[in-house]
Design an enzyme around this catalytic site. Sequence first.
Site, mmCIF file in Angstrom:
data_model
loop_
_atom_site.group_PDB
_atom_site.id
_atom_site.type_symbol
_atom_site.label_atom_id
_atom_site.label_comp_id
_atom_site.label_asym_id
_atom_site.label_seq_id
_atom_site.Cartn_x
_atom_site.Cartn_y
_atom_site.Cartn_z
ATOM 1 N N ILE A 230 0.944 -1.231 0.298
ATOM 2 C CA ILE A 230 0.148 -0.282 -0.080
ATOM 3 C C ILE A 230 1.063 0.868 -0.116
ATOM 4 O O ILE A 230 2.371 1.119 0.110
ATOM 5 C CB ILE A 230 -1.046 -0.206 1.106
ATOM 6 C CG1 ILE A 230 -0.181 0.045 2.265
ATOM 7 C CG2 ILE A 230 -1.887 -1.343 1.721
ATOM 8 C CD1 ILE A 230 -1.410 0.519 3.499
ATOM 9 N N PRO A 231 0.248 2.467 -0.403
ATOM 10 C CA PRO A 231 1.270 3.600 -0.987
ATOM 11 C C PRO A 231 0.667 4.940 0.533
ATOM 12 O O PRO A 231 0.130 4.344 1.398
ATOM 13 C CB PRO A 231 0.375 4.118 -2.046
ATOM 14 C CG PRO A 231 -1.303 3.776 -1.622
ATOM 15 C CD PRO A 231 -1.044 2.938 -1.311
ATOM 16 N N LYS A 256 2.182 -4.884 3.520
ATOM 17 C CA LYS A 256 3.722 -4.341 3.130
ATOM 18 C C LYS A 256 2.776 -2.780 3.039
ATOM 19 O O LYS A 256 2.935 -2.447 2.600
ATOM 20 C CB LYS A 256 4.310 -4.258 2.128
ATOM 21 C CG LYS A 256 5.952 -3.401 2.575
ATOM 22 C CD LYS A 256 7.081 -3.173 1.533
ATOM 23 C CE LYS A 256 6.369 -2.141 0.691
ATOM 24 N NZ LYS A 256 6.904 -1.279 1.392
ATOM 25 N N GLU A 332 -4.062 -0.790 -7.954
ATOM 26 C CA GLU A 332 -4.490 0.403 -8.071
ATOM 27 C C GLU A 332 -3.813 1.472 -8.566
ATOM 28 O O GLU A 332 -2.746 1.909 -7.302
ATOM 29 C CB GLU A 332 -4.954 0.555 -7.147
ATOM 30 C CG GLU A 332 -6.658 -0.251 -6.524
ATOM 31 C CD GLU A 332 -7.727 -0.212 -7.136
ATOM 32 O OE1 GLU A 332 -8.643 0.497 -8.064
ATOM 33 O OE2 GLU A 332 -8.820 -0.951 -7.333
ATOM 34 N N GLY A 334 -2.169 5.094 -10.776
ATOM 35 C CA GLY A 334 -2.278 6.940 -10.734
ATOM 36 C C GLY A 334 -3.430 7.465 -11.557
ATOM 37 O O GLY A 334 -3.879 5.615 -12.233
ATOM 38 N N CYS A 366 -5.267 9.644 -5.568
ATOM 39 C CA CYS A 366 -5.221 9.089 -7.068
ATOM 40 C C CYS A 366 -6.015 9.457 -7.960
ATOM 41 O O CYS A 366 -6.002 9.054 -9.182
ATOM 42 C CB CYS A 366 -5.055 7.621 -6.946
ATOM 43 S SG CYS A 366 -6.599 6.893 -5.517
ATOM 44 N N GLU A 463 0.932 12.931 -13.452
ATOM 45 C CA GLU A 463 0.303 13.237 -11.857
ATOM 46 C C GLU A 463 1.408 13.865 -11.292
ATOM 47 O O GLU A 463 2.675 13.471 -10.753
ATOM 48 C CB GLU A 463 -0.150 11.114 -11.525
ATOM 49 C CG GLU A 463 -0.355 11.292 -10.173
ATOM 50 C CD GLU A 463 -0.537 9.947 -10.150
ATOM 51 O OE1 GLU A 463 -0.361 9.633 -10.086
ATOM 52 O OE2 GLU A 463 -1.384 9.966 -9.286
HETATM 53 N N1 NAD Z 1 -5.595 4.162 -7.836
HETATM 54 C C1 NAD Z 1 -5.779 3.611 -6.383
HETATM 55 O O1 NAD Z 1 -6.460 3.449 -6.161
HETATM 56 C C2 NAD Z 1 -4.886 4.416 -5.583
HETATM 57 C C3 NAD Z 1 -5.281 4.408 -4.292
HETATM 58 C C4 NAD Z 1 -4.061 5.286 -3.986
HETATM 59 C C5 NAD Z 1 -2.974 5.917 -4.499
HETATM 60 N N2 NAD Z 1 -2.521 6.034 -5.345
HETATM 61 C C6 NAD Z 1 -1.213 5.778 -6.362
HETATM 62 O O2 NAD Z 1 0.054 5.770 -5.665
HETATM 63 C C7 NAD Z 1 0.383 6.775 -5.982
HETATM 64 C C8 NAD Z 1 1.629 7.259 -4.648
HETATM 65 O O3 NAD Z 1 1.678 6.499 -3.304
HETATM 66 P P1 NAD Z 1 3.704 6.013 -3.639
HETATM 67 O O4 NAD Z 1 3.773 6.951 -4.138
HETATM 68 O O5 NAD Z 1 3.505 5.878 -2.554
HETATM 69 O O6 NAD Z 1 3.446 5.330 -4.762
HETATM 70 P P2 NAD Z 1 4.509 3.656 -5.108
HETATM 71 O O7 NAD Z 1 4.633 3.261 -6.097
HETATM 72 O O8 NAD Z 1 6.145 4.772 -4.716
HETATM 73 O O9 NAD Z 1 4.985 3.225 -4.056
HETATM 74 C C9 NAD Z 1 3.869 2.656 -3.326
HETATM 75 C C10 NAD Z 1 3.870 1.101 -2.668
HETATM 76 O O10 NAD Z 1 4.847 0.508 -3.673
HETATM 77 C C11 NAD Z 1 6.290 0.132 -2.841
HETATM 78 N N3 NAD Z 1 7.324 -0.656 -3.841
HETATM 79 C C12 NAD Z 1 7.982 0.681 -4.500
HETATM 80 N N4 NAD Z 1 8.957 -0.235 -5.445
HETATM 81 C C13 NAD Z 1 8.499 -1.191 -5.685
HETATM 82 C C14 NAD Z 1 9.122 -2.098 -6.148
HETATM 83 N N5 NAD Z 1 9.866 -2.605 -6.775
HETATM 84 N N6 NAD Z 1 8.291 -3.703 -5.174
HETATM 85 C C15 NAD Z 1 7.407 -3.218 -4.594
HETATM 86 N N7 NAD Z 1 7.248 -2.448 -4.087
HETATM 87 C C16 NAD Z 1 7.808 -1.661 -4.020
HETATM 88 C C17 NAD Z 1 6.171 1.401 -1.943
HETATM 89 O O11 NAD Z 1 7.234 0.697 -1.014
HETATM 90 C C18 NAD Z 1 5.211 1.837 -1.375
HETATM 91 O O12 NAD Z 1 4.794 0.456 -0.294
HETATM 92 C C19 NAD Z 1 0.264 7.706 -6.887
HETATM 93 O O13 NAD Z 1 1.016 6.893 -8.192
HETATM 94 C C20 NAD Z 1 -1.426 7.301 -6.686
HETATM 95 O O14 NAD Z 1 -2.233 7.749 -8.221
HETATM 96 C C21 NAD Z 1 -3.651 4.566 -6.182
#
Ligand code: NAD
Length: 565
Positions: A230-231, A256, A332, A334, A366, A463
């Site tokens: 999750i983010p 995680k 889910e 961006g 998002c 985004e």
């Molecule tokens: N569509 C939806 O429902 C929704 C909801 C909330 C956020 N988001 C999106 O999330 C993004 C913002 O969150 P963020 O900056 O935390 O995103 P991110 O992709 O950087 O990180 C999200 C998660 O992925 C993990 N991660 C990063 N690199 C990884 C890898 N190589 N392997 C496995 N896991 C990895 C991170 O540690 C974190 O837990 C935006 O693009 C937003 O639009 C989408």
Amino acid sequence: MLAVEDFSRAATRRKNSRNLGLTSLISQEIMAARRMSSLLSSSYAPALLRSLDRYSGRGTGITRFSTTAAALEEPIVPPVTVEYNKLLINGQFVDAASGKTFPTLDPRTGELITHVAEGDIEDVNRAVSAARKAFDEGPWPRMTAYERSRILYRFADLVEKHADEITALEVWDNGKPYDQAARHEIPLFIRLFRYYAGWADKIHGLTIQADGPYHVQTLHEPIGVAAQIIPWNFPLLIYAWKVGAALACGNTIVLKTAEQTPLSALYVSNLFHEAGLPPGVLNIVSGFGPSAGAALASHMEVDKLAFTGSTATGQIVLGLAAKSNLKPVTLELGGKSPFIVCEDANVDEAVELAHNALFYNQGQCCCAGSRTYVHEHVYDEFVEKAKTRALQRVVGDPFKEGVEQGPQIDSQQFKKILKYIRSGVENGATLETGGERFGSEGYYVQPTVFSNVQDNMLIAKDEIFGPVQSILKFKEIDEVIRRSNASQFGLAAGVFTQNLDTANTLTRALKAGTVWINCFDVFDAAIPIGGYKMSGHGREKGVYGLNSYLQVKAVVTHLKNPAWL
Ligand SMILES: NC(=O)c1ccc[n+]([C@@H]2O[C@H](COP(=O)([O-])OP(=O)(O)OC[C@H]3O[C@@H](n4cnc5c(N)ncnc54)[C@H](O)[C@@H]3O)[C@@H](O)[C@H]2O)c1
């Protein structure tokens, strides 16, 4: 739920606590009116907000946005202490196998909140083993669905009881306004768990007619060990979308959290055990993406992966899942959602709705309505009023009552947003207001509005994930449909019109997982969310959220001398 007055008293009691500001009747009226106005059901809401804004700055220490960078006051001491900062594996809080920790920081200052155990490959292996054992041998998938639902209900009750600490942790770690977390997010978190508790004993298959002497039924089975990544933008809400659905179906979990926001998930997961969840059913690994996240996505003993995060990371985890054991993946990702203001719109209402559609949660949504398309007949008036509204936005310490906008999550996002703002200026968009950091400490950004934005500019395509509104002009409905759909994303869209035919035309033509008509960001437990195109696949929340946590098994039994077919 913590009342405004209770919160003030609790915080005042704490050693070194600073003045929390508004506790007066006026302040409560302001908050109530703000909530009313956010519903936007009345045409006088924006006017009400403007007049209340005049009061809210008075003697309260709240800083309303101004074009000169204002210094913020000393940060308020959060009314909570951090109790849980280790990994949760097999029902126990444990150190990382490596002994390593990482800092989680306060976005208001960039200073340390606490160190958290840093999960790595070995910890992921331990957590997956615990979840595997709990699924293959433990009581969770074997107890009745009603018993499972009762544990989920008990958990929701415990969260309600501890809502004040949970809210404070979420605000401290993330920077979101206290009022937003307390009044919207924590109640929705509780509602989501009650919603899925209600589903637990209503999940069943079908009896099917087939050609021939067969009794055919489908069994809806739990899928097994679910990995969830999750983010940081809605740490608890996205936890609820995923954990609620997976547990209702009888699965076990390794989740995680994002490295920026590990605290609230650890706190609430402890309450799950108080509610009676057997050990090993829910394991929480704090840690980084390329190590802990990648280990989960490629683990051979994980049966399903649910990911929320950026599109770029979504592509990585999908590849890891495919290369390992082909586990099914829901994504889910961006968005760059259009918010379309038609020519018949009530401009004041449209301005307020478009403002909230973009600026909610510091623009870190998002679904943010980050391309504001406005019909040419109302464009000039809209731009002027959008600028005025952004200037009135209350920026400040998220623990302070009346604050609408806190800091961005971290220095990386902060710098990225300022870079996008520079690109908007360099590419010829008109900077109506904002454009700089807010204050001199932490990761605050001024509410920023650009007009004269063109579709090919980066600020209209990427985004930004920050408080930057991009306003674009359109003339024809067909044209705005074409331009809205000309994006790699397809997460959500907003339409503002009084014309039913226009609304119906846009609803069907827009390629987006959610279309909000005369509203925005309505996140009910029962409403599914998910994306078209590179915004992901699969759906979460609602009944659709259950599907990806179930295997469907067809059972075909030969019938001898059946009385009927
Ligand atoms: N569509 C939806 O429902 C929704 C909801 C909330 C956020 N988001 C999106 O999330 C993004 C913002 O969150 P963020 O900056 O935390 O995103 P991110 O992709 O950087 O990180 C999200 C998660 O992925 C993990 N991660 C990063 N690199 C990884 C890898 N190589 N392997 C496995 N896991 C990895 C991170 O540690 C974190 O837990 C935006 O693009 C937003 O639009 C989408």
